[in-house]
Enzyme design. Structure first.
Site, short mmCIF file in Angstrom:
data_model
loop_
_atom_site.label_atom_id
_atom_site.label_comp_id
_atom_site.label_asym_id
_atom_site.label_seq_id
_atom_site.Cartn_x
_atom_site.Cartn_y
_atom_site.Cartn_z
N CYS A 78 0.82 -1.21 0.00
CA CYS A 78 0.00 0.00 0.00
C CYS A 78 0.86 1.27 0.00
O CYS A 78 1.53 1.54 -0.98
CB CYS A 78 -0.99 -0.05 1.16
SG CYS A 78 -2.46 0.93 0.81
N HIS A 163 -3.42 -4.98 1.89
CA HIS A 163 -2.83 -5.18 3.23
C HIS A 163 -2.80 -6.66 3.63
O HIS A 163 -3.71 -7.13 4.31
CB HIS A 163 -3.65 -4.40 4.27
CG HIS A 163 -3.40 -2.94 4.25
ND1 HIS A 163 -2.54 -2.31 5.11
CD2 HIS A 163 -3.89 -1.97 3.44
CE1 HIS A 163 -2.51 -1.02 4.86
NE2 HIS A 163 -3.32 -0.79 3.85
N GLU A 165 -1.19 -8.09 5.84
CA GLU A 165 -0.98 -8.31 7.28
C GLU A 165 -2.30 -8.34 8.04
O GLU A 165 -2.34 -8.69 9.21
CB GLU A 165 -0.03 -7.24 7.85
CG GLU A 165 -0.66 -5.88 8.15
CD GLU A 165 -0.93 -5.04 6.89
OE1 GLU A 165 -0.76 -5.55 5.77
OE2 GLU A 165 -1.34 -3.88 7.06
N1 GLN Z 1 -3.90 6.30 0.61
C1 GLN Z 1 -2.71 6.13 1.39
C2 GLN Z 1 -1.62 7.07 0.90
O1 GLN Z 1 -1.71 7.63 -0.12
C3 GLN Z 1 -2.22 4.71 1.40
C4 GLN Z 1 -3.22 3.83 2.08
C5 GLN Z 1 -2.68 2.67 2.78
O2 GLN Z 1 -1.46 2.46 2.95
N2 GLN Z 1 -3.58 1.87 3.29
O3 GLN Z 1 -0.67 7.24 1.57
#
Ligand code: GLN
Length: 189
Positions: A78, A163, A165
């Site tokens: 992410c 995610h 985890e």
């Molecule tokens: N939208 C977040 C960002 O731009 C990332 C989201 C996440 O890590 N769950 O930093």
């Protein structure tokens, strides 16, 4: 086996817990000194702007880049994927689009067919997730949602928009541990 987990912000504790369960020793990373002697690295999700500021504050950009570009197996999730793109650490030859799935659908789950991961679909939990907007030829796509790459690999780096985890499915973390074991097996005695 010592696996660093970047812990400036975000969901690092769950990653550390999964690594412990796999028999690896997680090490919380907050300063460049914490990167020394790592066998592998996890860049967790969180908020990429906050993470960028933390990396600047702790002067982690250069040592992180060196470690990952030097072939240390890395799992980025992410916001971690965003940190590796061309506009951030520049380790992956791709551009991530932040919050790509729109404001309306802030979070969702999807069963993914993850290339190279056996044992059935992988449940992806997407939270304000990015997707890979544009990529170079060295970036291999492992899974897509609506035609957009959400899991990729380049060299020893695996980056996913979701995610892993949060579901307790340890297959991607096991992949990381196995990448270290493979490397060791190939090293001359
Ligand atoms: N939208 C977040 C960002 O731009 C990332 C989201 C996440 O890590 N769950 O930093």
């Amino acid at each position: 086996m010592v696996v660093g987990v970047l812990a400036l912000q975000g969901d690092f504790e769950a990653h550390a817990g999964m690594l412990t369960r796999l028999g690896a020793e997680p090490r919380i990373v907050r300063t460049p000194a914490d990167l020394e002697g790592l066998d592998a690295l996890v860049l967790p999700g969180g908020e990429s702007t906050t993470m960028t500021l933390g990396i600047e504050r702790e002067q982690l950009a250069e040592p992180l880049r060196d470690l990952i570009a030097g072939g240390t197996p890395t799992l980025a999730t992410c916001a971690g994927l965003i940190m590796l793109d061309r506009e951030h650490l520049g380790v992956l030859d791709l551009t991530a689009r932040r919050n790509a799935f729109g404001r309306q659908i802030k979070s969702f789950e999807a069963d993914l067919d993850l290339d190279g991961v056996t044992g059935g679909p992988f449940r992806g939990v997407f939270i304000r997730a990015p997707w890979v907007e544009e990529r170079g030829a060295d970036v291999e796509v492992l899974a897509e949602v609506d035609g957009h790459p959400v899991a990729v690999r380049q060299g020893d780096v695996t980056a996913v928009a979701f995610h892993p985890e949060l579901t307790g499915d340890a297959r991607l973390h096991r992949w990381l541990v196995e990448a270290v074991e493979d490397k060791r097996a190939k090293e001359p005695a």
